[in-house]
Design a protein around this motif. Structure first.
Motif, short mmCIF file in Angstrom:
data_model
loop_
_atom_site.label_atom_id
_atom_site.label_comp_id
_atom_site.label_asym_id
_atom_site.label_seq_id
_atom_site.Cartn_x
_atom_site.Cartn_y
_atom_site.Cartn_z
N LEU A 28 0.84 -1.21 0.00
CA LEU A 28 0.00 0.00 0.00
C LEU A 28 0.87 1.26 0.00
O LEU A 28 0.57 2.23 -0.71
CB LEU A 28 -0.93 -0.01 1.22
N THR A 29 1.94 1.22 0.77
CA THR A 29 2.85 2.36 0.82
C THR A 29 3.49 2.60 -0.55
O THR A 29 3.60 3.74 -1.00
CB THR A 29 3.93 2.14 1.90
N GLN A 30 3.89 1.53 -1.23
CA GLN A 30 4.49 1.67 -2.55
C GLN A 30 3.50 2.22 -3.59
O GLN A 30 3.87 2.99 -4.46
CB GLN A 30 5.08 0.33 -3.02
N ILE A 31 2.24 1.82 -3.48
CA ILE A 31 1.22 2.33 -4.41
C ILE A 31 1.10 3.84 -4.24
O ILE A 31 1.08 4.59 -5.22
CB ILE A 31 -0.14 1.63 -4.19
N VAL A 32 1.04 4.31 -3.00
CA VAL A 32 0.91 5.75 -2.77
C VAL A 32 2.20 6.46 -3.18
O VAL A 32 2.16 7.54 -3.78
CB VAL A 32 0.53 6.05 -1.31
N LYS A 33 3.34 5.85 -2.88
CA LYS A 33 4.63 6.45 -3.25
C LYS A 33 4.73 6.65 -4.76
O LYS A 33 5.26 7.64 -5.24
CB LYS A 33 5.77 5.55 -2.76
N HIS A 34 4.22 5.70 -5.51
CA HIS A 34 4.27 5.76 -6.98
C HIS A 34 2.87 6.00 -7.55
O HIS A 34 2.46 5.35 -8.51
CB HIS A 34 4.87 4.47 -7.52
N SER A 35 2.16 6.94 -6.96
CA SER A 35 0.76 7.19 -7.34
C SER A 35 0.59 7.63 -8.79
O SER A 35 -0.49 7.51 -9.34
CB SER A 35 0.13 8.23 -6.41
N ASP A 36 1.67 8.08 -9.42
CA ASP A 36 1.60 8.44 -10.83
C ASP A 36 1.53 7.21 -11.74
O ASP A 36 1.22 7.32 -12.92
CB ASP A 36 2.79 9.32 -11.22
N ARG A 37 1.78 6.02 -11.20
CA ARG A 37 1.77 4.79 -11.99
C ARG A 37 0.49 3.98 -11.83
O ARG A 37 0.29 2.99 -12.53
CB ARG A 37 2.93 3.89 -11.59
N PHE A 38 -0.36 4.36 -10.88
CA PHE A 38 -1.57 3.60 -10.60
C PHE A 38 -2.80 4.46 -10.84
O PHE A 38 -2.75 5.68 -10.69
CB PHE A 38 -1.56 3.11 -9.14
#
Length: 192
Positions: free
Chosen positions: A26-36
């Motif tokens: 979940l932290t990685q999704i928010v960290k890379h929010s431009d990819r999701f």
């Protein structure tokens, strides 16, 4: 989301224990929010908001990373992936709520400062009031975290005074509109 689910009631109630790998994802999704896609980012923010509420069972490094990622998201005022600005503002509030659940004002008070920035810069009165409400998360019956830190008092006062002034002006306009035409101007208060 959990390694152990909550046990409510009974002889031995316990809170849930967040799943470490889920927290990392979940932290990685928010960290890379431009990819999701924005709905995936929203789901991750909601999951982190919940994990933040029960963060005591997470490793300190995981909490630190989650806090840093959430703080960066709250501080970014440019909508991701061309999102509508109002919808993106709501995502930032979810991230701010997760930060408040962590209960730390941050190194050099950056969580407090990010909330003050939301109060000052958000376009919606509702969003500004919601961000101001999160400031109360740092005070409890047992502890007042503001007793241990030094915040920028003038900036905080200015932001909260401006919010109160803008809210008063909006309510005065609603009252004036209602007096002119009571039947057609009713709409719920921004705080309802």
């Amino acid at each position: 989301l959990d390694d152990e689910y909550a046990l409510e009631g009974g002889a031995n109630p316990r809170p849930p224990k967040p799943h470490t790998n889920a927290n990392k994802a979940l932290t990685q999704i928010v960290k890379h929010s431009d990819r999701f896609s924005p709905p995936i980012v929203l789901g991750a923010l909601i999951g982190l908001e919940r994990h933040a509420e029960y963060h005591q069972s997470l490793a300190p490094d995981a909490v630190k990373e989650m806090s840093a990622v959430l703080l960066k998201f709250v501080s970014n005022d440019t909508p991701i992936q061309g999102m509508d600005a109002d919808a993106y503002a709501w995502l930032r509030l979810r991230a701010a709520s997760a930060l408040a659940n962590l209960g730390s004002l941050g190194d050099k008070n950056e969580v407090h400062d990010a909330l003050i920035t939301l109060i000052s810069t958000s376009k919606s009165l509702d969003d500004r009031c919601a961000a101001a409400g999160l400031l109360g998360s740092f005070k409890s019956d047992k502890e007042n975290k503001y007793d241990k830190v030094k915040v920028d008092g003038p900036a905080t006062t200015k932001a909260l005074f401006k919010l109160a002034s803008d809210l008063s002006a909006a309510e005065l306009k609603r009252a004036d509109d209602f007096e002119r035409n009571p039947a057609s101007t009713y709409s719920p208060s921004p705080l309802s």
